[in-house]
Design an enzyme around this catalytic site. Structure first.
Site, PDB file in Angstrom:
ATOM      1  N   GLU A 114       0.859  -1.181   0.000  1.00  0.00           N
ATOM      2  CA  GLU A 114       0.000   0.000   0.000  1.00  0.00           C
ATOM      3  C   GLU A 114       0.887   1.219   0.000  1.00  0.00           C
ATOM      4  O   GLU A 114       1.832   1.300   0.787  1.00  0.00           O
ATOM      5  CB  GLU A 114      -0.831   0.042   1.280  1.00  0.00           C
ATOM      6  CG  GLU A 114      -2.202  -0.539   1.142  1.00  0.00           C
ATOM      7  CD  GLU A 114      -2.985  -0.330   2.421  1.00  0.00           C
ATOM      8  OE1 GLU A 114      -2.791   0.715   3.064  1.00  0.00           O
ATOM      9  OE2 GLU A 114      -3.748  -1.228   2.775  1.00  0.00           O
ATOM     10  N   ASP A 130      -5.810   9.759   9.957  1.00  0.00           N
ATOM     11  CA  ASP A 130      -4.481   9.286  10.322  1.00  0.00           C
ATOM     12  C   ASP A 130      -3.990   9.896  11.622  1.00  0.00           C
ATOM     13  O   ASP A 130      -4.263  11.061  11.927  1.00  0.00           O
ATOM     14  CB  ASP A 130      -3.487   9.607   9.205  1.00  0.00           C
ATOM     15  CG  ASP A 130      -3.666   8.654   8.033  1.00  0.00           C
ATOM     16  OD1 ASP A 130      -3.535   7.448   8.252  1.00  0.00           O
ATOM     17  OD2 ASP A 130      -3.968   9.132   6.921  1.00  0.00           O
ATOM     18  N   TYR A 136     -10.660  -4.047   3.317  1.00  0.00           N
ATOM     19  CA  TYR A 136      -9.736  -3.592   4.348  1.00  0.00           C
ATOM     20  C   TYR A 136     -10.559  -3.388   5.616  1.00  0.00           C
ATOM     21  O   TYR A 136     -11.380  -2.476   5.681  1.00  0.00           O
ATOM     22  CB  TYR A 136      -9.079  -2.283   3.896  1.00  0.00           C
ATOM     23  CG  TYR A 136      -7.990  -1.738   4.809  1.00  0.00           C
ATOM     24  CD1 TYR A 136      -8.198  -1.528   6.172  1.00  0.00           C
ATOM     25  CD2 TYR A 136      -6.743  -1.399   4.286  1.00  0.00           C
ATOM     26  CE1 TYR A 136      -7.202  -1.015   6.982  1.00  0.00           C
ATOM     27  CE2 TYR A 136      -5.742  -0.877   5.093  1.00  0.00           C
ATOM     28  CZ  TYR A 136      -5.977  -0.691   6.438  1.00  0.00           C
ATOM     29  OH  TYR A 136      -4.999  -0.174   7.237  1.00  0.00           O
TER      30      TYR A 136
END
Lengths: 408, 269
Positions: B58, B69, B184
């Site tokens: 990735e 994040d 995911y």
């Protein structure tokens, strides 16, 4: 969005879109929460008990309705249009922000949430959030950029006294955008008990429409008040725009009255060719913080830093409904620089004995530009979105810098 | 050129997971940010990943406001942008990587705005041409995925969708309408680099997901050690390690050596 029934007031659609703007561009973890919030809001807004409770607090705690003040000396000094001031500065906590925080905290209580988080720029929304959290005994965490903490010390102290935890955000430029990033990170981490109380008419659907509906009390009151004193609608209504919640709350009730000219004033900072926060005059459509709207960004889609003397307007985006109203042409958006806003601040203070917030000073500055060229029977309403006590240090610094420049 | 590459790239993800299944183990999925700490070093690291044992790669597309994040990956994006990385530069990086590796699946991960500004169709075309296999766009949930899905499918790219602890069966079906390549699973409610998930909670989510799809499922967020990577890769079809690698890039502490440790653990060595 098509203009069904010739109205500008149908938006958003069921996907949260105003034309191409708005939407729900959030991480998957938040999607179920956003959908849940939308359901809860739709139930609340249609529940007479919720409306009754909200109106009760607005009248007995916030102090609504706020007055519409005829600005006699300002009108005389500018020598043109007849100027009225919508006095959101007189609300409890000193700005329009409390209209929204009161509505949302009552919603959060209905949803069984116990912890409130918020982002703040100038600290007005943070104070309004901390206030309602104190009122209802709820835990409150406010994210605030480190730069803003430095220039809005009085509001930081107020939030702390009100029992809120103020968490400094040092990423980016340490302003409103970064505070909003950090609040979203908190929300995605603490989904079970936490309610994210967004302070402006931006973010993922349903926030833009919910905040708008809670702020339309400004425009609805103004409409009734001006009818009462003048027997007709105003000719022009002016409000400042950061995210745009005071402006959309003021404008929305007038959108379908074509005889009313609506003007939103963006923060042009040092000027549109230098550092500024005017996302419509100087930005392009993009996606940030859950919605598509006008953004300050570079060619690669990286968001650039906004700049304004007013911490509350220091944001690189704008609410999606404004983006749409800009494209349709129904509302005109104009830039006002820091320097012009400072003049506006002094003008209203000197002529009316009202210290406006630096945010609201942008609206006053634009009114000062156009009023002299308008006839005496032209009714012009300025939304004084907040009071300026919090800004006196910034104003003093800017004025002393200006006098040094002049002297030099 | 993209048209001829399309079937091959489409196969790369499926081929890799099929091979791992035959081997009886899950994938080690690594995350690094394009251009971190600079374009040349990032490419060098990327080129070293397959030999170090990364099964799926990735690559983060740096964005100024990475809302999902944690501090580690935020800092990587800031370093990359400061060193001049762009979305175009990210695609060039993948193309350079593909000169030496035509087997390892590469998935781009990032936020929607840079892609929106690049243009969905132009991005899908150029990404496919560069040798990208899939794209994961954090802030593009099913409600907004129509903006990208057509262009990605037309160029043979997978749209990697997220599932989370807040995903129920109804929601999962909505997600599966758009998902391809693999899923995911975000193991925690939170941001990258946070605390790790409880094994049992992840296990029951994986079982729920597998009851409704045959797509491989990888688990990510909060996986920091070789032991955790082994546990989650065994539970699902792969484990994603990001922040723990990125922090070694930041400290210049042999990130590829760490990837080898992870790979050995996933392989039961």
């Amino acid at each position: 969005m098509e203009t069904r029934h010739n109205t500008y007031r149908n938006g958003p659609d069921d996907r949260g879109r105003f034309g191409q703007y708005g939407g729900r561009f959030v991480a998957e973890t938040l999607m179920p929460l956003i959908l849940d919030l939308e359901r809860a809001w739709n139930e609340a807004r249609n529940d007479p008990a919720y409306i009754r409770e909200l109106n009760g607090y607005l009248s007995t705690y916030v102090g609504r309705p706020s007055p519409l003040t005829f600005a006699a000396r300002l009108t005389e000094e500018l020598g043109g249009a007849k100027i009225y001031l919508k006095r959101e500065d007189l609300n409890h906590t000193g700005s329009h922000k409390v209209n929204n925080t009161m509505g949302q905290i009552l919603l959060a209580r209905r949803m069984g949430k116990t912890r409130i988080i918020a982002e703040t720029g100038a600290g007005q929304h943070g104070v309004a959030t901390a206030t309602v959290c104190a009122l209802f005994g709820m835990q409150c965490v406010v994210y605030m950029g480190a730069t803003d903490i430095a220039r809005q010390a009085p509001n930081v102290l107020r939030m702390k006294l009100l029992g809120a935890e103020v968490r400094p955000v040092t990423s980016g430029a340490g302003t409103l955008k970064d505070a909003m990033n950090e609040a979203m990170r908190d929300w995605v981490t603490n989904i079970a008990d936490t309610y994210y109380l967004i302070g402006t008419a931006a973010g993922p659907h349903p926030y833009p429409v919910m905040v708008r509906e809670l702020q339309t009390v400004i425009g609805n009151e103004t409409k009734a008040q001006i009818q009462e004193v003048e027997g007709r609608l105003p000719d022009t209504v002016i409000a400042c725009i950061g995210g745009g919640s005071n402006a959309i709350g003021m404008f929305h009730p007038f959108l379908d009255d074509p005889e009313v000219t609506l003007i939103g004033v963006e923060a042009a900072g040092e000027g549109l060719d230098r550092r500024h926060a005017a996302s419509m005059a100087g930005g392009t459509p993009g996606v940030l913080h859950g919605n598509r709207t006008y953004l300050l960004q570079n060619w690669d889609g990286q968001i650039t830093e906004a700049f304004s003397i007013s911490a509350g307007l220091d944001y690189p985006g704008v609410g999606p409904e404004h983006a749409w109203l800009n494209d349709t042409g129904r509302v005109t958006y104009v830039p006002i620089t820091d320097s012009e806003a400072l003049d506006g601040f002094q003008l209203l203070t000197r002529t009316e004995g009202i210290l406006p917030a630096l945010e609201s000073s942008h609206a006053i500055a634009h009114a000062a530009k156009i009023a002299p060229g308008l006839p005496a029977d032209h009714l012009l309403v300025i939304n004084v979105s907040g009071r300026g006590d919090k800004d006196i240090e910034s104003v003093a610094r800017a004025l002393s810098a200006r006098s040094e420049e002049t002297a030099g | 050129m993209s048209a001829t590459m399309t079937p091959a790239s489409n196969d790369r993800i499926a081929r890799r997971f099929a091979a791992l299944k035959a081997e009886g183990r899950g994938a080690l999925v690594t995350y690094t940010t394009a251009g971190d700490p600079d374009a040349a070093r990032a490419l060098e690291i990327l080129r070293g990943l397959p030999a170090a044992g990364a099964d799926v790669i990735e690559v983060g597309m740096p964005f100024s406001d990475p809302m999902a994040d944690g501090p580690t990956v935020q800092a990587a994006a800031i370093r990359a942008l400061a060193a001049g990385m762009t979305l175009k530069g990210t695609l060039d990086t993948i193309a350079a990587f593909r000169e030496g590796d035509t087997d390892t699946p590469v998935v781009l991960m990032g936020y929607y705005n840079p892609i929106y500004i690049y243009g969905a169709e132009a991005f899908a075309r150029d990404a496919a041409a560069a040798g990208v296999d899939g794209v994961l766009i954090v802030d593009l949930p099913p409600e907004e995925a129509d903006e990208m899905i057509g262009a990605l499918r037309a160029h043979g790219l997978s749209l990697i969708m997220l599932t989370t602890p807040t995903t129920d069966e109804t929601r999962l079906d909505e997600i599966l309408r758009y998902a391809s390549g693999f899923l995911y699973h975000v193991s925690i409610t939170g941001i990258t680099g946070s605390a790790s998930a409880e094994n049992e909670a992840v296990d029951s989510m994986i079982r729920m997901i597998r009851s409704r799809t045959d797509l491989p499922v990888v688990v990510g967020f909060g996986i920091k050690t070789p032991e955790q990577a082994r546990a989650f890769a065994g539970m699902a079809d792969g484990a994603v390690v990001g922040s723990a690698i990125v922090s070694r890039i930041a400290a210049d502490e042999d990130p590829l050596g760490f990837v080898k440790e992870l790979a050995n653990a996933v392989r039961g060595r």
